[in-house]
Design a protein around this motif. Structure first.
Motif, PDB file in Angstrom:
ATOM      1  N   ILE A  45       0.942  -1.260   0.091  1.00  0.00           N
ATOM      2  CA  ILE A  45      -0.013   0.004   0.136  1.00  0.00           C
ATOM      3  C   ILE A  45       0.814   1.228   0.132  1.00  0.00           C
ATOM      4  O   ILE A  45       1.580   1.588   0.873  1.00  0.00           O
ATOM      5  N   VAL A  46       0.748   2.029  -1.324  1.00  0.00           N
ATOM      6  CA  VAL A  46       1.629   3.220  -1.123  1.00  0.00           C
ATOM      7  C   VAL A  46       0.715   4.228  -0.646  1.00  0.00           C
ATOM      8  O   VAL A  46      -0.196   4.704  -0.819  1.00  0.00           O
ATOM      9  N   LEU A  47       1.351   5.071   0.085  1.00  0.00           N
ATOM     10  CA  LEU A  47       0.872   6.279   0.945  1.00  0.00           C
ATOM     11  C   LEU A  47       1.437   7.442   0.086  1.00  0.00           C
ATOM     12  O   LEU A  47       2.511   8.057   0.338  1.00  0.00           O
ATOM     13  N   ASP A  48       0.443   7.909  -0.746  1.00  0.00           N
ATOM     14  CA  ASP A  48       0.802   9.022  -1.767  1.00  0.00           C
ATOM     15  C   ASP A  48       0.734  10.284  -1.176  1.00  0.00           C
ATOM     16  O   ASP A  48      -0.184  11.311  -1.189  1.00  0.00           O
ATOM     17  N   GLY A  49       1.832  10.891  -0.438  1.00  0.00           N
ATOM     18  CA  GLY A  49       1.706  12.128   0.357  1.00  0.00           C
ATOM     19  C   GLY A  49       1.064  11.966   1.798  1.00  0.00           C
ATOM     20  O   GLY A  49       0.903  10.831   2.215  1.00  0.00           O
ATOM     21  N   SER A  50       1.006  13.045   2.498  1.00  0.00           N
ATOM     22  CA  SER A  50       0.475  12.869   3.710  1.00  0.00           C
ATOM     23  C   SER A  50      -1.102  12.524   3.850  1.00  0.00           C
ATOM     24  O   SER A  50      -1.786  12.892   2.899  1.00  0.00           O
ATOM     25  N   ILE A  51      -1.454  11.894   4.817  1.00  0.00           N
ATOM     26  CA  ILE A  51      -2.886  11.525   5.224  1.00  0.00           C
ATOM     27  C   ILE A  51      -3.412  11.728   6.600  1.00  0.00           C
ATOM     28  O   ILE A  51      -2.533  12.206   7.365  1.00  0.00           O
ATOM     29  N   ASN A  52      -4.571  11.716   6.755  1.00  0.00           N
ATOM     30  CA  ASN A  52      -5.156  12.215   7.882  1.00  0.00           C
ATOM     31  C   ASN A  52      -4.992  11.081   9.121  1.00  0.00           C
ATOM     32  O   ASN A  52      -4.649   9.908   8.745  1.00  0.00           O
ATOM     33  N   LYS A  53      -5.158  11.608  10.355  1.00  0.00           N
ATOM     34  CA  LYS A  53      -5.063  10.672  11.423  1.00  0.00           C
ATOM     35  C   LYS A  53      -5.823   9.550  11.214  1.00  0.00           C
ATOM     36  O   LYS A  53      -5.263   8.369  11.639  1.00  0.00           O
ATOM     37  N   GLU A  54      -6.944   9.606  11.064  1.00  0.00           N
ATOM     38  CA  GLU A  54      -7.947   8.491  11.037  1.00  0.00           C
ATOM     39  C   GLU A  54      -7.336   7.480  10.003  1.00  0.00           C
ATOM     40  O   GLU A  54      -7.397   6.057  10.222  1.00  0.00           O
ATOM     41  N   LEU A  55      -6.967   8.045   8.878  1.00  0.00           N
ATOM     42  CA  LEU A  55      -6.581   6.906   7.644  1.00  0.00           C
ATOM     43  C   LEU A  55      -5.377   6.202   8.240  1.00  0.00           C
ATOM     44  O   LEU A  55      -5.008   5.065   8.043  1.00  0.00           O
ATOM     45  N   GLU A  56      -4.458   7.039   8.967  1.00  0.00           N
ATOM     46  CA  GLU A  56      -3.115   6.689   9.345  1.00  0.00           C
ATOM     47  C   GLU A  56      -3.382   5.617  10.448  1.00  0.00           C
ATOM     48  O   GLU A  56      -2.689   4.506  10.600  1.00  0.00           O
ATOM     49  N   ASP A  57      -4.184   5.758  11.446  1.00  0.00           N
ATOM     50  CA  ASP A  57      -4.490   4.859  12.446  1.00  0.00           C
ATOM     51  C   ASP A  57      -5.082   3.690  12.002  1.00  0.00           C
ATOM     52  O   ASP A  57      -4.740   2.446  12.315  1.00  0.00           O
TER      53      ASP A  57
END
Length: 284
Positions: A45-57
């Motif tokens: 799963i590629v995280l394309d740039g910064s993401i929000n905390k809910e998605l990070e968690d």
């Protein structure tokens, strides 16, 4: 005789970005890792740039739940789908790659069906299937299905005017995609451009689709609105020019393709949605 492909030959490739919704990502991941008749080796799963905390968690929790299966690749900046997928491909160590979008749901037998295709069709490099659309989880769009041409010959003919694969359903040999330079930026047409380059690189029997639904795809008017602006039309014209230059279409097919695409792209979004469902989809 070549070794038969198994689930251990499959890596799932997915990309998420700041607008991806945590619950949708969780449903997508569960559908390919927990709710499949065939278990795969890995999911990148590629995280394309910064993401929000809910998605990070949510991604952290999924990584713990599927320990040693999920590998998160973090990109510092948002680079777009094509570049994110190309980056993810570098971490794939299996022969097969299964694309999956972060807001869709794979059917239970998806990978089993595609492994059967790869094990029974000589020289196969790309295998896709049908999709049905839904607007909210569990609410499917009245049996509307998007089917693609089945044989390599019909795929090549279809590709003159439209993308011949439902991208979220595709499974491909990593070496086939790498042989033409992988995904490359081309607006919202990066997948179509990839298939064309692969088809143009060989005349062998390299592609097929099944008429079985492999993925429940999140649709709605927002999906069609992305295909309704001048920027999108310019990319379509650019792609048609590339096809003409590489002798994939005739001049008449070039003019016809631009004309038809131009009319559909410049329609009001509601009318475009109706057009897609009426003429470019079928009923189960």
């Amino acid at each position: 005789m070549n070794k038969l492909y198994t689930g251990s030959d499959i890596t799932i490739l997915m990309s998420v970005y700041k607008n991806s919704k945590a619950k949708e990502v969780e449903s997508a991941v569960n559908s390919v890792l927990d709710e499949q008749s065939i278990k795969v080796k890995r999911a990148i799963i590629v995280l394309d740039g910064s993401i929000n905390k809910e998605l990070e968690d949510t991604l952290d929790e999924l990584s713990s739940r599927y320990h040693n299966i999920i590998q998160l690749i973090r990109l510092k900046n948002n680079v777009g789908l094509a570049t994110a997928l190309t980056e993810g491909l570098q971490y794939v160590d299996t022969r097969l790659v299964a694309r999956m979008d972060s807001d869709d749901i794979a059917v239970y037998s998806r990978f089993e069906t595609q492994l059967e295709m790869f094990n029974n069709i000589k020289n196969l490099g790309i295998a896709g299937g049908a999709i049905d659309e839904f607007t909210t989880e569990g609410m499917y769009s009245d049996g509307v299905v998007r089917k693609m041409p089945l044989s390599d010959k019909s795929i090549r003919k279809f590709a003159k005017f439209r993308s011949p694969f439902n991208h979220p359903t595709v499974m491909f040999l990593k070496k086939t995609v790498n042989s033409v330079g992988g995904y490359q930026k081309f607006g919202n047409l990066e997948d179509y451009y990839l298939w064309l380059r692969i088809l143009n690189s060989t005349t062998s029997n390299i592609s097929c689709n099944t008429d079985k639904v492999l993925v429940h795809m999140r649709g709605g008017e927002n999906m069609y609105s992305r295909r309704g602006n001048l920027k999108y039309l310019k990319k379509v014209i650019q792609l048609k020019r590339w096809m003409l230059k590489n002798d994939m279409i005739s001049f008449l097919e070039y003019i016809l393709g631009i004309t038809i695409n131009g009319i559909v792209i410049m329609m009001p979004n509601k009318l475009r949605t109706i057009f897609y469902h009426k003429f470019l989809r079928s009923k189960n």
